[in-house]
Structure formats: structure tokens, C-alpha cells
Enzyme design. Structure first.
Site, PDB file in Angstrom:
ATOM      1  N   LYS A  68       1.020   9.429  -5.426  1.00 29.22           N
ATOM      2  CA  LYS A  68      -0.369   9.019  -5.186  1.00 29.22           C
ATOM      3  C   LYS A  68      -1.347  10.157  -5.505  1.00 29.22           C
ATOM      4  O   LYS A  68      -1.034  11.320  -5.314  1.00 29.22           O
ATOM      5  CB  LYS A  68      -0.504   8.608  -3.722  1.00 29.22           C
ATOM      6  CG  LYS A  68      -1.878   8.141  -3.276  1.00 29.22           C
ATOM      7  CD  LYS A  68      -1.836   7.697  -1.832  1.00 29.22           C
ATOM      8  CE  LYS A  68      -3.203   7.217  -1.365  1.00 29.22           C
ATOM      9  NZ  LYS A  68      -3.155   6.660   0.008  1.00 29.22           N
TER      10      LYS A  68
ATOM     11  N   ASP B  63       0.838  -1.198   0.000  1.00 34.41           N
ATOM     12  CA  ASP B  63       0.000   0.000   0.000  1.00 34.41           C
ATOM     13  C   ASP B  63       0.878   1.256   0.000  1.00 34.41           C
ATOM     14  O   ASP B  63       1.634   1.487   0.944  1.00 34.41           O
ATOM     15  CB  ASP B  63      -0.899  -0.014   1.249  1.00 34.41           C
ATOM     16  CG  ASP B  63      -2.051   0.967   1.145  1.00 34.41           C
ATOM     17  OD1 ASP B  63      -1.957   1.932   0.364  1.00 34.41           O
ATOM     18  OD2 ASP B  63      -3.048   0.777   1.850  1.00 34.41           O
ATOM     19  N   ASP B  64       0.805   2.047  -1.055  1.00 36.13           N
ATOM     20  CA  ASP B  64       1.561   3.304  -1.185  1.00 36.13           C
ATOM     21  C   ASP B  64       3.066   3.088  -1.326  1.00 36.13           C
ATOM     22  O   ASP B  64       3.858   3.960  -0.953  1.00 36.13           O
ATOM     23  CB  ASP B  64       1.299   4.231   0.004  1.00 36.13           C
ATOM     24  CG  ASP B  64      -0.123   4.784   0.030  1.00 36.13           C
ATOM     25  OD1 ASP B  64      -0.912   4.427  -0.857  1.00 36.13           O
ATOM     26  OD2 ASP B  64      -0.445   5.564   0.941  1.00 36.13           O
TER      27      ASP B  64
ATOM     28  N   HIS C   9     -10.638  -2.994   1.313  1.00 31.47           N
ATOM     29  CA  HIS C   9     -10.955  -1.629   0.859  1.00 31.47           C
ATOM     30  C   HIS C   9     -11.803  -1.559  -0.403  1.00 31.47           C
ATOM     31  O   HIS C   9     -11.651  -0.652  -1.220  1.00 31.47           O
ATOM     32  CB  HIS C   9      -9.676  -0.807   0.683  1.00 31.47           C
ATOM     33  CG  HIS C   9      -9.903   0.633   1.064  1.00 31.47           C
ATOM     34  ND1 HIS C   9      -8.903   1.573   1.083  1.00 31.47           N
ATOM     35  CD2 HIS C   9     -11.021   1.283   1.466  1.00 31.47           C
ATOM     36  CE1 HIS C   9      -9.389   2.737   1.458  1.00 31.47           C
ATOM     37  NE2 HIS C   9     -10.676   2.585   1.698  1.00 31.47           N
TER      38      HIS C   9
ATOM     39  N   ARG D 106      -7.418  -1.481  -6.443  1.00 29.08           N
ATOM     40  CA  ARG D 106      -7.654  -2.862  -6.014  1.00 29.08           C
ATOM     41  C   ARG D 106      -8.748  -3.519  -6.843  1.00 29.08           C
ATOM     42  O   ARG D 106      -8.691  -4.714  -7.139  1.00 29.08           O
ATOM     43  CB  ARG D 106      -7.981  -2.874  -4.517  1.00 29.08           C
ATOM     44  CG  ARG D 106      -6.772  -2.517  -3.687  1.00 29.08           C
ATOM     45  CD  ARG D 106      -7.101  -2.036  -2.281  1.00 29.08           C
ATOM     46  NE  ARG D 106      -5.910  -1.370  -1.751  1.00 29.08           N
ATOM     47  CZ  ARG D 106      -4.927  -1.988  -1.097  1.00 29.08           C
ATOM     48  NH1 ARG D 106      -5.011  -3.282  -0.848  1.00 29.08           N
ATOM     49  NH2 ARG D 106      -3.875  -1.322  -0.698  1.00 29.08           N
TER      50      ARG D 106
ATOM     51  N   LYS E 154      -5.474  -5.996   3.692  1.00 23.34           N
ATOM     52  CA  LYS E 154      -6.372  -4.859   3.462  1.00 23.34           C
ATOM     53  C   LYS E 154      -7.273  -5.103   2.250  1.00 23.34           C
ATOM     54  O   LYS E 154      -6.797  -5.375   1.156  1.00 23.34           O
ATOM     55  CB  LYS E 154      -5.533  -3.596   3.260  1.00 23.34           C
ATOM     56  CG  LYS E 154      -6.335  -2.365   2.886  1.00 23.34           C
ATOM     57  CD  LYS E 154      -5.427  -1.173   2.675  1.00 23.34           C
ATOM     58  CE  LYS E 154      -6.182   0.011   2.094  1.00 23.34           C
ATOM     59  NZ  LYS E 154      -5.343   1.196   1.911  1.00 23.34           N
TER      60      LYS E 154
ATOM     61  N   ASP F 196      -0.275  -0.815  -4.759  1.00 20.72           N
ATOM     62  CA  ASP F 196      -1.574  -0.332  -5.242  1.00 20.72           C
ATOM     63  C   ASP F 196      -1.498   1.025  -5.909  1.00 20.72           C
ATOM     64  O   ASP F 196      -2.356   1.395  -6.698  1.00 20.72           O
ATOM     65  CB  ASP F 196      -2.603  -0.317  -4.105  1.00 20.72           C
ATOM     66  CG  ASP F 196      -2.296   0.728  -3.035  1.00 20.72           C
ATOM     67  OD1 ASP F 196      -1.125   1.161  -2.925  1.00 20.72           O
ATOM     68  OD2 ASP F 196      -3.227   1.111  -2.296  1.00 20.72           O
ATOM     69  N   ASN F 197      -0.479   1.816  -5.575  1.00 22.93           N
ATOM     70  CA  ASN F 197      -0.268   3.119  -6.234  1.00 22.93           C
ATOM     71  C   ASN F 197       1.063   3.677  -5.752  1.00 22.93           C
ATOM     72  O   ASN F 197       1.768   3.040  -4.964  1.00 22.93           O
ATOM     73  CB  ASN F 197      -1.407   4.109  -5.941  1.00 22.93           C
ATOM     74  CG  ASN F 197      -1.811   4.210  -4.486  1.00 22.93           C
ATOM     75  OD1 ASN F 197      -2.924   3.833  -4.112  1.00 22.93           O
ATOM     76  ND2 ASN F 197      -0.911   4.694  -3.647  1.00 22.93           N
TER      77      ASN F 197
ATOM     78  N   CYS G 143      -6.419   4.097  -3.825  1.00 17.68           N
ATOM     79  CA  CYS G 143      -6.560   2.734  -3.325  1.00 17.68           C
ATOM     80  C   CYS G 143      -7.716   1.894  -3.872  1.00 17.68           C
ATOM     81  O   CYS G 143      -7.502   0.862  -4.496  1.00 17.68           O
ATOM     82  CB  CYS G 143      -6.659   2.788  -1.800  1.00 17.68           C
ATOM     83  SG  CYS G 143      -6.687   1.183  -1.046  1.00 17.68           S
TER      84      CYS G 143
ATOM     85  N   SER H 267      -8.398   1.247   4.978  1.00 22.63           N
ATOM     86  CA  SER H 267      -7.054   1.758   5.258  1.00 22.63           C
ATOM     87  C   SER H 267      -6.789   1.830   6.755  1.00 22.63           C
ATOM     88  O   SER H 267      -7.704   2.016   7.567  1.00 22.63           O
ATOM     89  CB  SER H 267      -6.875   3.148   4.641  1.00 22.63           C
ATOM     90  OG  SER H 267      -6.845   3.062   3.236  1.00 22.63           O
TER      91      SER H 267
ATOM     92  N   HIS I 297       1.336   2.372   3.951  1.00 20.90           N
ATOM     93  CA  HIS I 297       0.364   3.448   4.127  1.00 20.90           C
ATOM     94  C   HIS I 297       0.533   4.028   5.532  1.00 20.90           C
ATOM     95  O   HIS I 297       0.762   3.292   6.487  1.00 20.90           O
ATOM     96  CB  HIS I 297      -1.047   2.876   3.950  1.00 20.90           C
ATOM     97  CG  HIS I 297      -2.139   3.891   3.885  1.00 20.90           C
ATOM     98  ND1 HIS I 297      -2.557   4.607   4.997  1.00 20.90           N
ATOM     99  CD2 HIS I 297      -2.917   4.300   2.844  1.00 20.90           C
ATOM    100  CE1 HIS I 297      -3.548   5.416   4.642  1.00 20.90           C
ATOM    101  NE2 HIS I 297      -3.784   5.251   3.354  1.00 20.90           N
TER     102      HIS I 297
END
Length: 452
Positions: free
Chosen positions: A319, A40-41, A136, A84, A134, A298-299, A80, A159, A246
Site C-alpha cells: 500500500k 480493504d488492504d 470514503h 475507489r 465503506k 482497493d490496494n 484508498c 476508514s 484494514h
């Protein structure tokens, strides 16, 4: 006589062990397992093999040296929830009505159950499906992983900077931490009071609140390993979505204070350890050669959160943005004997491609009642073809499009045109030099948005 009986008994035991081991090996040769590890991130420059400094990622570096590392791999959105969704469905989230933003603890909606996910495709082929981490994509039961093809779910539903939904079902054995109680959990307006205090869910019930986030990576890893070992004799799909890096960042005592980069570096080294544990589990159980493992993010990085955020590795922005720093992320693919070793691929690829590629590998037809935006990249993964062309690629906000190496971006202030082959950093606006190219991309973007 007694010695003879002991010898015979020992022979029988050894024969049974041998047959059992042989049967497991034969069974695993008949199918391909799939493991997707999603962070994540995590930015394009946040692994050692992508140029990171101040910490090291030896397990991921080794995974890259034993497999394939991508330099032009993008996600379907730089935020996010739609990212996904794109990973799991092979489709831009706009196709099922997504507008912008992410799902929250107060959200009543989520990704519709009518969307066909990788888990549902593989479940139809007899796969055991599990998700750790996660989600989301909507935490209400009708949108949860268990309603989207996953037999097992263990993780946080959104998150890690969010809070609880007071209406979430609780397990009979739910554990309350930090001196909090059921009354606290049921608070009507928890956003301000309980921010960063997220629930841990198993199946569709909260089993712990608030979860100790310093232990999340280790808990996830243990659960993921358990899933692999419980299903090693059957085909399986594991979607392992880390909550980190994240913000807010958390790390276990084992890794805290270990890197020059500070907390961020510590967190990445623990994620790297986790990847190493997954690969070790596959190797130990004789599953490496028939398990395709994909690692990605994810980004891009949440740049404004420095120093607790990563880097886009020289790419523009991060992001939320339509620039490469928001959508181009690290990607490593690994399967000994199937994915060639030590290959660096410059092929333009995307999370959208994972579903159609997996469908091809298990000989499953794609749904014919919807548009699938991804393409099958099996020839790329096997090293047979590194020049698979896609018609177009869209970016978050629907104000940017890429065709080949040309990218058009429309901001509030101006229109921009970049050639990503020579300028992946997006520093040179070529719109005046190539107005016809910009007009073509602008027109194509407009027609595509109408179809979405």
C-alpha cells in the site's frame, strides 16, 4: 364434492406458485445484475488460491474454480480514496482534481457529483442501486453515495481507524454505544479521543455510534443479502465494500481464534464466509446465471502493520507505493454460463475497466464529455480474447508508468525500468540495458501528466 373443491383449490395454488416462479425466471433472463465485492488492504497473496497460508478461503477458491481468476489485475491507485474513485468512474482521480491522500472526517470535500459512476449509468437503465460498506469518497451529503447514483446506502463513510464528524446528521433513532452520548458525538475535536470509533450510516444519517466493528462484516452481509432478495425481480447493482482487513482488525466471535495466522486470518475467513453467503443467495434465488460478480481489493497490504496485515505474495512493497505490491491485487470474476469455469487469466486488467465493461454489457454509451481511462474487457471475461492491449497504465504518485510489460519508475534516488513479463517482483533494474525504452516511457509519462 368437498374433496373435488379442495383438489381444485390446491391445483390453483400450485399453478399460481408455478407461474410466479416462472415469471421471476423469465424476468431475470432479460438482464444482467452486477455485484462488486471490494475489500480493504487485501494483498495479492492473501487468498488461498493466490498462495495464502495459515488460513483458508474455500468460498473464494470455489468462486475462482467456477469462474475466472486474474493474475495481472491492478487498481488505479495504491491508496484508498482514489482507488475507489477509479473503480466507480473508470477514470484516474487526478482528472477531477484529486492530488494525494484520502478524505477524512474533517474533510469538507469529496469526489464531485459531476463524476459519472457505475451506479448512475445503471440507474439510467432502470437498475436498483445499492451500496453496503465503506465509501470514503467524501461523507458530506453532496458527496455521499446517495448523491452518486445509489438509492440505498448502509455502512461507514470512511476508514475504520477514523472517528466521527460532529456535524453529521443523526437519525431520530440513533443508538449510542460504549456508554457514550450525544454530547460525546458533538465533541469539537474528536480525533484523539475517539479514534477507531466510527459511525454507522444508513442513507445520510448516523444510526449507530460507535458501531461495534466486530459485527460489521456480519451486519454488512445481512444488509447485502436483504438488498438482493428485495430486488430479485428487477435488475440490480450492489457495491459491497468491506471495511476489513484494514487495521484495526475486528472479527465476530464465530470466527475469532479460528486460524493459525491469528486475527488477520480470522478476519479473512469471515470475509470468505460473507462471499459464500452472497453467492449462495444468488443461487438460491435463481440469480446466479444472470449476475456478474467481481471480487477485488482497493490496494495492496499495509505492510508496516504486521502481524495484522497481509502479504503482497512476493510482489514488491505494498500500500502507498508505485510498485506492483501496492496496486496488483486479487481479482475473481464469476457468472455461470457467461464467464468460463476455472480459467486463470494473465491479461493486464484494472478496476478502471469495470465501468466501460458494464456499460457495454447493458448497451449504454459511455459519457462523451470526458476521458474514460478504462477499456471494455468483455472479450476477456467471456474467454474469447486474452490479448486486449491498453495504451498505458499509471501508478500512485504519478511517478510510474507501464506500457505493455515495461514499467518505468522514478524515485527520489534513481530511475528504474522493469520487464514485468519476466520480473513481476521488480528486482532487476534494466535501465542501463534499455535506456531507449526508459526514455520513451519517461517522455510518455510527462505528456500524460500534462493532460491530467
Amino acid at each position: 364434492m368437498r374433496l373435488k373443491r379442495i383438489t381444485i383449490a390446491l391445483f390453483i395454488v400450485l399453478l399460481m406458485v408455478s407461474c410466479k416462479s416462472s415469471s421471476v425466471k423469465e424476468a431475470t433472463k432479460q438482464h444482467t445484475n452486477f455485484v462488486i465485492i471490494y475489500t480493504d488492504d487485501l494483498g495479492y497473496g492473501d487468498l488461498s488460491c493466490y498462495g495464502a497460508q495459515g488460513y483458508s478461503t474455500p468460498n473464494l477458491d470455489k468462486m475462482a474454480s467456477e469462474g475466472m481468476r486474474f493474475t495481472d489485475f491492478s487498481v488505479s491507485s495504491s491508496i484508498c480514496s482514489p482507488s475507489r474513485a477509479g473503480l466507480l468512474t473508470g477514470r484516474y482521480a487526478e482528472r477531477w482534481g484529486y492530488k494525494d491522500g484520502v478524505f477524512w472526517p474533517y474533510s469538507k470535500d469529496g469526489m464531485p457529483a459531476s463524476e459519472v459512476t457505475i451506479a448512475e449509468i445503471l440507474k439510467e437503465k432502470g437498475y436498483e442501486t445499492g451500496m453496503v460498506g465503506k465509501w470514503h469518497l467524501g461523507h458530506k451529503t453532496e458527496f455521499a453515495p446517495t448523491s452518486q447514483g445509489f438509492n440505498m446506502y448502509y455502512g461507514i463513510p470512511f476508514s475504520n481507524d477514523m472517528w466521527q464528524d460532529p456535524e453529521m446528521p443523526l437519525a431520530d433513532t440513533v443508538v449510542f454505544n460504549e456508554g457514550l452520548s450525544l454530547e460525546d458525538f458533538k465533541t469539537k475535536n474528536p480525533k484523539k479521543k475517539f479514534r477507531n470509533k466510527v459511525p454507522l450510516v444508513e442513507g445520510n444519517e448516523v444510526i449507530e455510534w460507535p458501531v461495534d466493528q466486530a459485527l460489521l462484516t456480519k451486519k454488512y452481509t445481512k444488509k447485502a443479502i436483504q438488498f438482493i432478495e428485495d430486488n430479485k425481480r428487477e435488475p440490480f447493482f450492489l457495491y459491497f465494500a468491506h471495511s476489513m482487513p484494514h487495521i484495526p482488525l475486528y472479527v465476530s466471535k464465530t470466527f475469532k481464534g479460528k486460524t493459525e495466522r491469528g486475527l488477520f486470518g480470522d478476519v479473512i475467513e469471515e470475509i470468505d464466509w460473507s462471499v459464500g453467503e452472497i453467492l449462495k443467495t444468488l443461487k438460491t434465488n435463481g440469480l446466479a446465471e444472470n449476475t456478474l460478480v467481481i471480487f477485488a481489493s482497493d490496494n495492496g497490504p499495509w505492510i508496516s502493520k504486521q502481524p495484522n496485515a497481509g502479504t503482497a505474495g512476493g510482489l514488491r512493497d505494498g500500500k502507498f507505493s508505485p510498485y506492483e505490491g501496492g496496486s496488483r491485487v486479487p481479482c475473481i470474476v464469476w457468472q455461470p454460463g457467461f464467464v468460463p469455469q476455472g480459467v486463470v487469466s494473465n491479461q493486464q486488467t484494472s478496476t478502471l475497466d469495470i465501468l466501460p465493461t458494464i456499460a457495454n454489457l447493458v448497451d449504454k454509451d459511455l459519457p462523451n464529455n470526458r476521458v474514460i481511462d478504462g477499456i471494455d474487457i468483455t472479450p476477456t471475461l467471456t474467454g474469447k480474447l486474452q490479448n486486449i492491449k491498453r495504451e498505458y497504465f499509471l501508478y500512485r504518485g504519478n511517478n510510474a508508468i507501464r506500457v505493455g510489460n515495461w514499467k518505468y519508475v522514478k524515485t527520489k534516488k534513481e530511475e528504474q525500468l522493469f520487464n514485468l513479463l519476466t520480473d513481476k517482483e521488480e528486482t532487476k533494474n534494466l535501465i542501463e540495458a534499455h535506456p531507449e525504452k526508459a526514455e520513451f516511457l519517461k517522455s510518455k509519462l510527462k505528456s500524460l501528466l500534462a493532460s491530467l
